[in-house]
Write an enzyme that holds these catalytic residues in place. Structure first.
Site, PDB file in Angstrom:
ATOM      1  N   GLU A 171      10.832  -4.782   2.727  1.00 46.71           N
ATOM      2  CA  GLU A 171       9.994  -4.053   3.685  1.00 46.71           C
ATOM      3  C   GLU A 171       9.948  -4.787   5.023  1.00 46.71           C
ATOM      4  OE1 GLU A 171       6.346  -2.744   1.882  1.00 46.71           O
ATOM      5  OE2 GLU A 171       7.390  -2.052   0.096  1.00 46.71           O
ATOM      6  N   HIS A 413       0.225   8.872 -10.114  1.00 44.62           N
ATOM      7  CA  HIS A 413       0.455   7.581  -9.464  1.00 44.62           C
ATOM      8  C   HIS A 413       0.186   6.458 -10.446  1.00 44.62           C
ATOM      9  CE1 HIS A 413      -0.638   4.236  -6.516  1.00 44.62           C
ATOM     10  NE2 HIS A 413       0.653   4.435  -6.422  1.00 44.62           N
ATOM     11  N   GLU A 508       4.428   4.039   6.109  1.00 42.76           N
ATOM     12  CA  GLU A 508       3.112   3.400   5.966  1.00 42.76           C
ATOM     13  C   GLU A 508       2.930   2.242   6.942  1.00 42.76           C
ATOM     14  OE1 GLU A 508       3.661   2.889   1.798  1.00 42.76           O
ATOM     15  OE2 GLU A 508       3.870   0.737   1.943  1.00 42.76           O
TER      16      GLU A 508
END
Ligand code: NOJ
Ligand code: CA
Length: 704
Positions: A171, A413, A508
């Protein structure tokens, strides 16, 4: 997965004595040469007569010697040609041609009597090779790989789009630099809220995109990462030679093997046209065909979710603040005081279900529905979630029933918080629970350090877990979208219920550390080569303080670029990530997100340059509608688009969502225009994308 044309397997030749061998791609433009030099297996690659991978050595370092590095002789070489067209369950194209020439080199190490083979496949757009350890009797069965020694010798100080080497996260923002600059830039490339430390001053991750000064695009990655640890690349910046560097396990070894066995394919996509690099199917083709008989239950998904509000800090995953001193497993949630900011409440989820039903979305993701979120991150705690117990303010039965009555499904989730032991212990029960309530897709997550402690996200042990989860899910007809898992290597061909992964910096980050403006012009060259990404585009409100006064982040994109990402970031799983109330303010632009397809018959990359721009046109599956998307970097992008991909003689209506002339991601991200135009295959459209901008076009025939 059906075979369109019968596979043609053509036995071409066999060589029984040791001398250099070479194999050409079907079009003759790429040549892979192989030789054993001073006992060391060595290969090289040329493209259109130019060397792109200089002589590079191959070998395996074992934890207990002797190593599989030198002292080899060739026993036999053989070549075959293969040409087959196959149909993916979902994909960028209805048909994919798998056309290559293969060279198999069988070798022996006389001092140990061990056998090791190298198999090369040469395509028109690149090559792949893997090591194979044939069955060879009791003398060589179990072995432990300390390190793989595969070299990729570059021929110059190329430009690279890279992220830092790391065993646990991808990331990162990409850095564009010369290879010689990696050493000095790498420490500063680790930004934002990523806390890992790179393992080497010149270690980078794959998929790695490179470009030579004379315009050759080289992409280094791997295919079919199964029962092995993920490969990184260490650069020797004096010689410009990359060497493989495998993710270690908790004991410092890389891979435990048992012959017969093969490694993943090491891949190089090689073209002189960036659009061809994006269109390459080399990595999918190097994976095995679909492992499932019935795939009718695997369906592309467009979804919204109770998610962005937590990411931005507007609401919370957790139910109460009232805990840390209490052991979670002993809490009676009905007796604690809620903090009042819980996102996954029955009332809020109903609001999202209503919105999904009204606008034709398939599913609603709900995060923070299950107990445990008070204790989930940064504590290296083993037993956090049980994946089946809802918080008291989440009416599991009622909400699933409500969704069903409106033709929508809830999306499950599972945040594992890195505790694999805990997840595997609950997995069967959790998947059966999903089946009972009618969930058919799960977003799973692997945030934090692994338990068992010392294992890494990208090691063999974890790679085995991710695949285990996908295969177990298939038994329950469940599709998996795993975040923080290892980066994809085309396994979705074999296991098409793996409909998404994160494994890169996604939207995000716009709500905190930020995405570089050129990020979405690089990801399709790198991260997306191995499979689709759950990038979660569709943000319309760029100012995070409007959601959470304490959040000063600003999304670095115009609205038309957010629309275009549904086309440029190929995925059969697409989220409209923003809040319903933000879409309600821009229903005209939102129309594109409602209309855009998530599965395709055909894709045409029209213009591309990593770090600058990508323009792609795609024809919707089973339809005559086309969608075009453009994403641009800091400089914006001007195109004159030929619509010659449309059917000649037919008239179409194009709805064009474009940056307004004064749009700019820094100052005016919401300025867009929407216009319609009659077009044909002869039309040429002049389009302009603002800095950090883009455009999106929906094209539909007028005669139906
Ligand atoms: C990180 C994931 O990328 C994000 O999408 C998710 O909301 C959180 N983990 C919580 O699971
Ligand atoms: Ca993540």
């Amino acid at each position: 997965m059906k075979t369109l044309l019968a596979a043609t397997l053509l036995f071409v030749g066999m060589n029984l004595w040791a001398e250099p061998v070479s194999t050409l791609s079907p079009d003759g433009q790429i040549a892979v040469g192989f030789d054993v030099l001073d006992g060391r297996p060595t290969y090289n690659v040329t493209y259109k007569g130019r060397q792109v991978i200089a002589p590079s050595r191959l070998g395996i370092d074992l934890d207990l010697g002797p190593d599989l590095i030198d002292g080899f002789e060739i026993v036999k070489t053989s070549t075959v040609s293969f040409d087959q067209t196959w149909q993916p369950v979902w994909g960028e194209n209805k048909n994919i041609r798998n056309h290559y020439n293969e060279l198999l080199v069988e070798m022996r190490q006389p001092s140990t009597n061990r056998l090791m083979n190298l198999r090369f496949r040469v395509y028109d757009d690149g090559m792949g090779f893997r090591y194979e350890f044939p069955e060879q009797g009791p003398g060589f069965v179990y072995f432990v790989i300390k390190q793989e020694k595969s070299e990729f010798a570059m021929t110059g100080d190329h430009t690279a789009w890279w992220i830092a080497g790391d065993y646990d996260t991808q990331e990162y923002n990409y850095t564009e630099s010369r290879l010689s600059q990696i050493r000095s830039l790498l420490p500063g490339s680790i930004d934002g809220n990523v806390s890992q430390t790179p393992f080497s001053p010149t270690g980078v991750q794959t998929s790695l995109q490179l470009k030579t000064d004379d315009g050759v695009y080289i992409n280094l990655h791997e295919a079919a990462l199964v029962d092995y640890s993920a490969m990184h690349l260490n650069l020797n910046d004096s010689t410009m030679v990359f060497e493989s560097w495998l993710t270690p396990d908790a004991q410092g070894n890389a891979v435990h093997m048992q012959a017969p066995a093969v490694t993943p394919w090491r891949t190089a996509i090689i073209t002189d046209d960036a659009c061809r690099t994006l269109a390459s199917n080399l990595i999918l083709n190097l994976n095995e065909p679909c492992a499932y008989g019935d795939t009718s239950w695997i369906k592309p998904v467009k979804y919204i979710g109770v998610w962005w509000e937590m990411i931005t800090g507007k609401s919370q995953w957790s139910y109460t603040a009232d805990v840390p001193s209490i052991k979670l497993e002993t809490i009676d949630y009905t007796k604690v005081k809620p903090h009042g900011q819980h996102g996954a409440t029955t009332e809020n989820v109903r609001r999202y279900i209503d919105f999904a039903a009204k606008h034709g979305f398939d599913q609603v993701l709900v995060e923070g529905w299950n107990i445990g979120w008070e204790d989930w991150i940064g504590k290296s705690k083993d037993k956090v979630f049980d994946f089946v117990t809802p918080y008291p303010d989440f009416d599991l039965d009622g909400l699933n029933e409500y969704a069903r009555s409106k033709g929508v499904r809830l999306m499950m989730h599972h945040e594992t918080s890195g505790s694999i032991r805990n997840y595997e212990r609950h997995m069967e029960k959790a998947y059966a629970f999903m089946e009972k309530y009618g969930y058919n897709a799960v977003k799973s997550g692997y945030v934090g350090n692994m338990i068992p402690r010392g294992e890494h996200h990208y090691g063999q042990w974890m790679n085995d877990h991710y695949l285990h989860a996908v295969k177990e899910a298939a038994k329950h007809r469940i599709m998996v979208n795993a975040h923080e898992a290892t980066r994809p290597t085309g396994l979705c061909r074999t296991y098409p219920n793996l409909i998404g992964n994160e494994s890169a910096r996604g939207t995000e980050y716009e709500a905190n550390a930020g995405l570089n403006v050129n990020h979405t012009t690089i990801l399709p060259f790198t991260r997306l080569q191995g499979g689709p990404m759950d990038f979660t585009p569709g943000i319309f409100e760029m100012d995070m303080s409007k959601l959470n006064p304490g959040n000063t982040a600003v999304v670095r994109s115009t609205i038309p670029r957010q629309l275009a990402l549904y086309v440029t970031m190929y995925s059969p799983l697409q989220m409209a990530a923003d809040l319903p109330e933000h879409y309600e303010q821009h229903m005209d632009a939102f129309q594109f997100i409602k209309d855009v397809a998530v599965d395709w018959d055909e894709s045409r990359y029209l213009e591309a340059e990593p770090g600058r721009y990508i323009v792609v046109a795609r024809k919707a599956k089973g339809s005559d509608d086309w969608f075009v998307g453009c994403t641009s970097g800091e400089q914006g992008h001007k195109s004159t688009l030929s619509l010659d991909f449309l059917e000649p003689g037919r008239k179409y209506k194009a709805t064009i969502y474009a940056d307004a002339p004064d749009a700019d991601y820094r100052t005016n991200p919401k300025a867009y225009t929407i216009s319609t135009k009659k077009v044909t295959s002869k039309t040429r459209l002049r389009m302009a994308a603002a800095p950090g901008g883009g455009y999106a076009i929906a094209i539909t025939p007028l005669d139906i």
